[in-house]
Design an enzyme around this catalytic site. Structure first.
Site, PDB file in Angstrom:
ATOM      1  N   LYS A   1       0.843  -1.206   0.000  1.00 38.80           N
ATOM      2  CA  LYS A   1       0.000   0.000   0.000  1.00 38.80           C
ATOM      3  C   LYS A   1       0.871   1.245   0.000  1.00 38.80           C
ATOM      4  O   LYS A   1       1.904   1.296   0.666  1.00 38.80           O
ATOM      5  CB  LYS A   1      -0.932  -0.004   1.224  1.00 38.80           C
ATOM      6  CG  LYS A   1      -2.040  -1.046   1.117  1.00 38.80           C
ATOM      7  CD  LYS A   1      -3.010  -0.946   2.269  1.00 38.80           C
ATOM      8  CE  LYS A   1      -3.968  -2.119   2.296  1.00 38.80           C
ATOM      9  NZ  LYS A   1      -5.166  -1.959   1.486  1.00 38.80           N
TER      10      LYS A   1
ATOM     11  N   GLU B   1     -12.867  -2.424   9.261  1.00 33.09           N
ATOM     12  CA  GLU B   1     -13.580  -2.657   8.000  1.00 33.09           C
ATOM     13  C   GLU B   1     -15.071  -2.505   8.249  1.00 33.09           C
ATOM     14  O   GLU B   1     -15.560  -2.897   9.309  1.00 33.09           O
ATOM     15  CB  GLU B   1     -13.303  -4.069   7.497  1.00 33.09           C
ATOM     16  CG  GLU B   1     -11.852  -4.313   7.162  1.00 33.09           C
ATOM     17  CD  GLU B   1     -11.639  -5.723   6.649  1.00 33.09           C
ATOM     18  OE1 GLU B   1     -11.796  -5.911   5.433  1.00 33.09           O
ATOM     19  OE2 GLU B   1     -11.351  -6.617   7.441  1.00 33.09           O
TER      20      GLU B   1
ATOM     21  N   HIS C   1      -0.821  -8.523   8.573  1.00 40.82           N
ATOM     22  CA  HIS C   1      -0.880  -7.099   8.231  1.00 40.82           C
ATOM     23  C   HIS C   1      -0.503  -6.189   9.405  1.00 40.82           C
ATOM     24  O   HIS C   1       0.318  -5.292   9.271  1.00 40.82           O
ATOM     25  CB  HIS C   1      -2.278  -6.706   7.761  1.00 40.82           C
ATOM     26  CG  HIS C   1      -2.820  -7.561   6.653  1.00 40.82           C
ATOM     27  ND1 HIS C   1      -2.028  -8.029   5.630  1.00 40.82           N
ATOM     28  CD2 HIS C   1      -4.067  -8.026   6.394  1.00 40.82           C
ATOM     29  CE1 HIS C   1      -2.781  -8.741   4.801  1.00 40.82           C
ATOM     30  NE2 HIS C   1      -4.016  -8.752   5.247  1.00 40.82           N
TER      31      HIS C   1
HETATM   32  C1  BG6 Z   1      -7.227  -9.763   3.859  1.00 40.93           C
HETATM   33  C2  BG6 Z   1      -8.123 -10.418   4.863  1.00 40.93           C
HETATM   34  O1  BG6 Z   1      -5.909 -10.217   4.020  1.00 40.93           O
HETATM   35  O2  BG6 Z   1      -7.270  -8.352   4.015  1.00 40.93           O
HETATM   36  C3  BG6 Z   1      -9.542  -9.919   4.721  1.00 40.93           C
HETATM   37  O3  BG6 Z   1      -8.104 -11.833   4.694  1.00 40.93           O
HETATM   38  C4  BG6 Z   1      -9.570  -8.415   4.772  1.00 40.93           C
HETATM   39  O4  BG6 Z   1     -10.386 -10.477   5.717  1.00 40.93           O
HETATM   40  C5  BG6 Z   1      -8.553  -7.804   3.810  1.00 40.93           C
HETATM   41  O5  BG6 Z   1     -10.876  -7.984   4.430  1.00 40.93           O
HETATM   42  C6  BG6 Z   1      -8.457  -6.303   4.000  1.00 40.93           C
HETATM   43  O6  BG6 Z   1      -7.693  -5.754   2.970  1.00 40.93           O
HETATM   44  P1  BG6 Z   1      -7.858  -4.234   2.522  1.00 40.93           P
HETATM   45  O7  BG6 Z   1      -6.765  -4.002   1.540  1.00 40.93           O
HETATM   46  O8  BG6 Z   1      -9.233  -4.110   1.957  1.00 40.93           O
HETATM   47  O9  BG6 Z   1      -7.711  -3.433   3.779  1.00 40.93           O
END
Ligand code: BG6
Length: 492
Positions: free
Chosen positions: A184, A218, A242
Site C-alpha cells: 500500500k 472494516e 498485516h
Molecule cells: C485480507 C483479509 O488479508 O485483508 C480480509 O483476509 C480483509 O479479511 C482484507 O478484508 C483487508 O484488505 P484491505 O486491503 O481491503 O484493507
C-alpha cells in the site's frame, strides 16, 4: 507529476487458482493496469491454471469480465484490453493429481530461460502439492519465482509445514510471501517519512512518544468468506500478518539500506522483542469481539452467526490488543492494535501520539494543550496529518486549538495510484523481496500469536458481542482508557 514506469524483462505469469476471486478481483485487473502504462513487455504471457476444463477464448472472456467488474470505466481502453487478453491462455491442471502438468510444461517450454512467476492463489492446503508437482514436471527453473498468499498456516507448527514444503522446492530467494499491506502506498510512505526526513527520527522513541495506535477497521462483514474466516478469526486473519507488519515498520531500527534482508532483519528483531502475552495477561491486554446484527451505511445487516449459519461460534471478528516491545527504543511505550469487521467505518490508520509538553507557559484561559499526533492514514483518503497546537486565529486573547497539518495524497497527487497487488507483482518480476515476508518473520509472528490463541482457548470465554456498525465491544474502549488514553477520532 509524471508516473515513472520502470521497465522489466518479459515474463511468464502462471496463476494457479486462475478462475478464483483473487485472480479476477486483483491480479488480472492489476496486470491490465501495468499493461496500460506500458510496463508489460510485448512477449509476456499470462497463463491461467485451474482444475476445470476451459478454452483459451473462454478464459479471455473471464478476463474481459474481470476488467469490466474491477477497473473503473474511464480506465478501460478497448485497444489495451484486447492487447492484454491476447497474452492470456488457460491450462487445466489437477493440483492433486497428474492431469495437465505436461500440458503446462508444453506451454512454458518455448521460453525456458524467461522469468517465471508461479502465483499460488489457491487454498494454502495445495501449496506443497503444487510446488512438488511443479518440480516433478521439471518446471522449476533458476529464474522461477513462487508467490504464496496468506494464510501461511494457522499456527507456528502448521506454518512450518507450509514453509518446509515450499522450501523443499524453491530457494528462499525465489519465495515471495505476499502481504498486500506492504504494497500500500502509505505503508511505503511510512518508510519515507521515517528515513527521508531529519524531523522524526530524533523523536522516534519512548522518551518522546507516549503510545502508538494501529487501527484496521472494516465496514464489511465476512460476506461469502465465512467458511474460511470461521477457522481463522481476526487475530490470524489481520494481526498475525498485516498489523504486525505495520507495527514492525513503525518500530524497527533504521535499516542500513533498503536491501531486502537489511529491512527484514530489522523487522525480525521487533517481532522477537514483542512481550509475550500469556494466560495471566489475556484479560488485561486483549479483547475479542463478535458482531451481532446491526446497521451499516446502507441499511440493516445480519450478525456473524447468521452469515455463518450456525447457532454459536468461538471465532472473533474483532480484536484489540495492548502490545509492548521489550527493547531500549520502545520500553514504556505501548502499541494498541485493533481490527474488526462490521465496524462503524472503513478506516486504517497509524496514530503516533507524542508525550505532552513538560511545562505550559499559557494560562488556563488558553484552554487545554493537546498532544502532538502524527496520523498516517492508509485508507480511505490516504495521507498524513500532523496535529499541532496553534493560536486560535482572531482577537480574544491567547486561545489554543489543535489543527492538522494535512497532506492528503488524493489532493496532492492527482494521478492514479497503483494498487498494492500491482506494485507487488512487479516487484516479484524484478526479484525484489523487500516488501515480502521472509520465512523467519512469518514464524516469529506465529510464535508470538500462538500463546494468545492458546490462552483464549484455555479461558473458554466467548467473544464479547458488539452491534454491527459500531466500534467494537466497550471492553476495547476500556482496554485503552484504563491506561488514561483514548482511541483517536478524526478531527479530535
Ligand atoms: C485480507 C483479509 O488479508 O485483508 C480480509 O483476509 C480483509 O479479511 C482484507 O478484508 C483487508 O484488505 P484491505 O486491503 O481491503 O484493507
Amino acid at each position: 507529476m509524471v508516473s515513472r514506469v520502470i521497465a522489466v524483462d518479459s515474463f511468464d505469469f502462471v496463476a494457479f487458482g486462475g478462475t478464483g476471486d483473487l485472480v479476477r478481483r486483483k491480479l488480472l485487473p492489476g496486470l491490465y493496469h501495468r499493461d496500460r502504462v506500458g510496463q508489460i513487455p510485448a512477449a509476456t504471457r499470462i497463463v491461467g491454471v485451474a482444475r476445470a476444463a476451459m478454452t483459451d477464448e473462454a478464459y479471455r472472456d473471464l478476463a474481459r469480465a474481470a476488467i469490466v467488474d474491477h477497473v473503473p470505466e474511464h480506465e478501460r481502453e478497448d485497444e489495451v484490453i484486447e492487447r492484454f487478453v491476447a497474452r492470456l491462455s488457460y491450462v487445466a491442471v489437477d493440483a492433486l493429481g497428474d492431469g495437465g502438468w505436461s500440458d503446462l510444461a508444453g506451454v512454458l517450454a518455448p521460453e525456458p530461460d524467461r522469468i517465471r512467476v508461479y502465483y499460488l492463489a489457491t487454498s494454502p492446503d495445495l501449496f506443497g502439492d503444487i510446488c512438488r508437482r511443479l518440480a516433478a514436471a521439471g518446471l522449476v527453473t533458476p529464474t522461477s519465482r513462487v508467490v504464496v498468499e496468506k494464510p501461511i498456516g494457522k499456527s507456528l507448527a502448521s506454518a512450518r509445514v507450509v514453509n518446509e514444503a515450499v522450501g523443499s522446492v524453491f530457494a528462499e530467494a525465489q519465495i515471495f510471501r505476499i502481504d498486500h499491506y506492504l504494497g500500500k502506498e502509505t505503508v511505503q510512505n511510512l518508510m519515507a517519512l521515517r528515513f527521508a526526513n531529519a524531523l522524526f527520527e530524533p523523536l522516534w522513541n519512548a522518551a518522546r512518544i507516549d503510545h502508538v495506535q494501529i487501527t484496521v477497521a472494516e465496514s464489511l462483514g465476512v460476506e461469502g468468506r465465512a467458511g474460511y474466516y470461521d477457522g481463522a478469526g481476526a487475530l490470524r486473519d489481520m494481526v498475525q500478518n498485516h498489523m504486525l507488519q505495520l507495527l514492525c515498520l513503525v518500530a524497527m531500527e533504521p535499516p542500513a539500506s533498503l536491501d531486502a534482508d537489511a529491512v527484514r532483519d530489522e523487522k525480525l528483531k521487533v517481532l522477537k522483542a514483542l512481550k509475550p502475552i500469556g494466560v495471566a495477561d489475556v484479560p488485561r491486554v486483549t479483547v475479542r469481539g463478535q458482531y451481532e446484527k446491526g446497521a451499516a451505511a446502507d441499511g440493516p445487516v445480519p450478525g456473524y452467526l447468521e452469515e455463518l449459519g450456525r447457532p454459536t461460534s468461538p471465532t472473533e471478528t474483532f480484536v484489540a490488543l495492548k502490545v509492548e516491545i521489550e527493547n531500549w527504543r520502545w520500553a514504556g511505550t505501548p502499541f494498541y492494535l485493533r481490527s474488526g469487521k462490521r465496524m462503524a467505518e472503513r478506516v486504517s490508520e497509524i496514530v503516533v501520539s507524542f508525550r505532552p509538553i513538560p511545562h505550559s507557559v499559557f494560562d488556563e484561559a488558553a484552554g487545554p494543550i493537546l498532544r502532538n499526533e502524527l496520523v498516517i492514514r492508509l485508507q480511505p483518503d490516504e495521507g498524513v496529518k500532523l496535529y499541532v497546537m496553534i493560536k486560535d486565529p482572531g482577537p480574544g486573547g491567547m486561545r489554543l486549538i489543535r489543527v492538522p497539518l494535512d497532506m492528503s495524497f488524493a489532493e496532492t497527487f492527482a494521478e492514479r495510484h497503483a494498487d498494492a497487488y500491482e506494485r507487488l507483482i512487479m516487484d516479484v518480476v524484478r526479484g525484489n523481496q523487500t516488501l515480502f515476508m521472509r520465512r523467519d518473520e512469518v514464524e516469529a509472528a506465529w510464535s508470538w500469536i500462538d500463546p494468545i490463541l492458546e490462552a483464549w482457548a484455555a479461558s473458554g470465554e466467548a467473544p464479547k458481542v458488539y452491534r454491527a456498525g459500531t466500534w467494537g465491544p466497550s471492553a476495547s474502549v476500556a482496554l485503552i482508557e484504563r491506561d488514561g488514553r483514548t482511541w483517536h477520532e478524526d478531527g479530535a
